[in-house]
Scaffold this active site. Structure first.
Site, PDB file in Angstrom:
ATOM      1  N   VAL A  84       0.751  -1.098  -0.024  1.00 24.08           N
ATOM      2  CA  VAL A  84      -0.105  -0.166   0.192  1.00 24.08           C
ATOM      3  C   VAL A  84       1.070   1.269   0.025  1.00 24.08           C
ATOM      4  O   VAL A  84       1.639   1.634   0.786  1.00 24.08           O
ATOM      5  CB  VAL A  84      -0.626  -0.181   1.196  1.00 24.08           C
ATOM      6  CG1 VAL A  84      -1.840   0.696   0.747  1.00 24.08           C
ATOM      7  CG2 VAL A  84      -1.673  -1.612   1.219  1.00 24.08           C
ATOM      8  N   CYS A  85       0.600   2.156  -1.522  1.00 22.53           N
ATOM      9  CA  CYS A  85       1.176   2.830  -1.029  1.00 22.53           C
ATOM     10  C   CYS A  85       1.153   4.304   0.260  1.00 22.53           C
ATOM     11  O   CYS A  85       2.784   4.417   0.819  1.00 22.53           O
ATOM     12  CB  CYS A  85       1.881   3.908  -2.348  1.00 22.53           C
ATOM     13  SG  CYS A  85       1.782   5.859  -2.617  1.00 22.53           S
TER      14      CYS A  85
END
Length: 272
Positions: A144-145
């Site tokens: 997840v960024c």
């Protein structure tokens, strides 16, 4: 002294494949000297999940979960982790590596370009600041960024408020990024694979301390159009430039659609 004029492209809400093809087309045209530097704003319809250029899909992304939500997967030209593009403003900047305002180092170029983001948040009366990690950046196994801010990304109240990625090709810097207006955390974490539901729920709860959307920190509810107007002003002020609207010709639009075939292909999107 006259300010430099850049093109401004307002694409509205487009499909994930079109959005990535448009960024590539603008990069090509700027590299060929056909257009000046460009700032582009866009949204996503349907919502999309973009995976980083080097990121693995298998074992990381819940492809079936994305399909269940009607979310299209697309691979970016830029690196980094996966991003859910839903209720957000996305920006892209395309400028020559040889531009007099652009430092040679990626990190320092982030600082220059992110001044536009900083001023955009200020225009919305949101007190943002640059992330300056202490020592080495933490690395996690998360796909997840928004789990961790990188150098000069924007944070509000200690939480990541905008995520950006950068690549350099054909002598051009492409930096694009996500400015979340709202985040559906249930949907977000349903797009990633976890060993079990307990681990997923723990990650979801931890996310509350790591990331934030505009309407979580704004005193009033802010619309997509208001965010767009504020950040356009922010980039003008932060980069000390002015904008000229740019409308694509039918020939240029045809070039984008031709490039779009790549971003629709499984060969590109699932190659890792």
């Amino acid at each position: 002294m006259m300010k430099e004029t850049w093109y401004f492209v307002d694409s509205g809400h487009c499909t994930p494949s079109f959005n990535m093809a448009m960024d590539e087309a603008l990069l090509n045209w700027h590299s060929e000297g056909k257009i000046p530097p460009v700032l582009r704003f866009y949204g996503w319809k349907p919502a999309g999940i973009s995976v980083g250029y080097f990121q693995k899909v298998n074992g990381k992304i819940d492809v079936d979960g994305a399909k269940n939500y009607g979310i299209d997967l697309v691979r970016r030209q830029t690196g980094g982790r996966a991003v859910l593009h839903d209720q957000e403003l996305t920006y892209s900047v395309l400028v020559s590596e040889n531009h007099e305002s652009m430092p040679s180092s990626v990190k320092e170029a982030y600082l220059v370009l992110s001044k536009g983001l900083l001023e955009g948040f200020r225009e919305l009366n949101i007190n943002a600041e640059f992330a300056i990690p202490e020592g080495k950046l933490k690395t996690t196994n998360s796909a997840v960024c928004f789990e961790e801010p990188s150098w000069y990304e924007l944070i509000v109240e200690g939480k990541k408020a905008a995520g950006s990625a950068q690549t350099r090709k054909k002598g051009v810097i492409l930096q694009h990024g996500s400015i979340p207006i709202e985040v559906d955390k249930v949907k977000l974490f349903d797009l990633f694979l976890y060993p079990n539901e307990r681990v997923k729920e723990r990650a979801r709860r931890a996310f509350d301390d790591k990331a934030v959307a505009i309407n979580e920190v704004s005193k009033t509810n802010i619309s997509f159009e208001q965010v767009k107007t504020a950040f356009k002003t922010g980039f003008e002020r932060g980069l000390d430039i002015e904008f000229e609207p740019f409308e694509l010709s039918s020939g240029q639009l045809a070039e984008v659609h031709e490039l779009e075939k790549k971003y629709k292909s499984e060969e590109w999107n699932y190659s890792r």
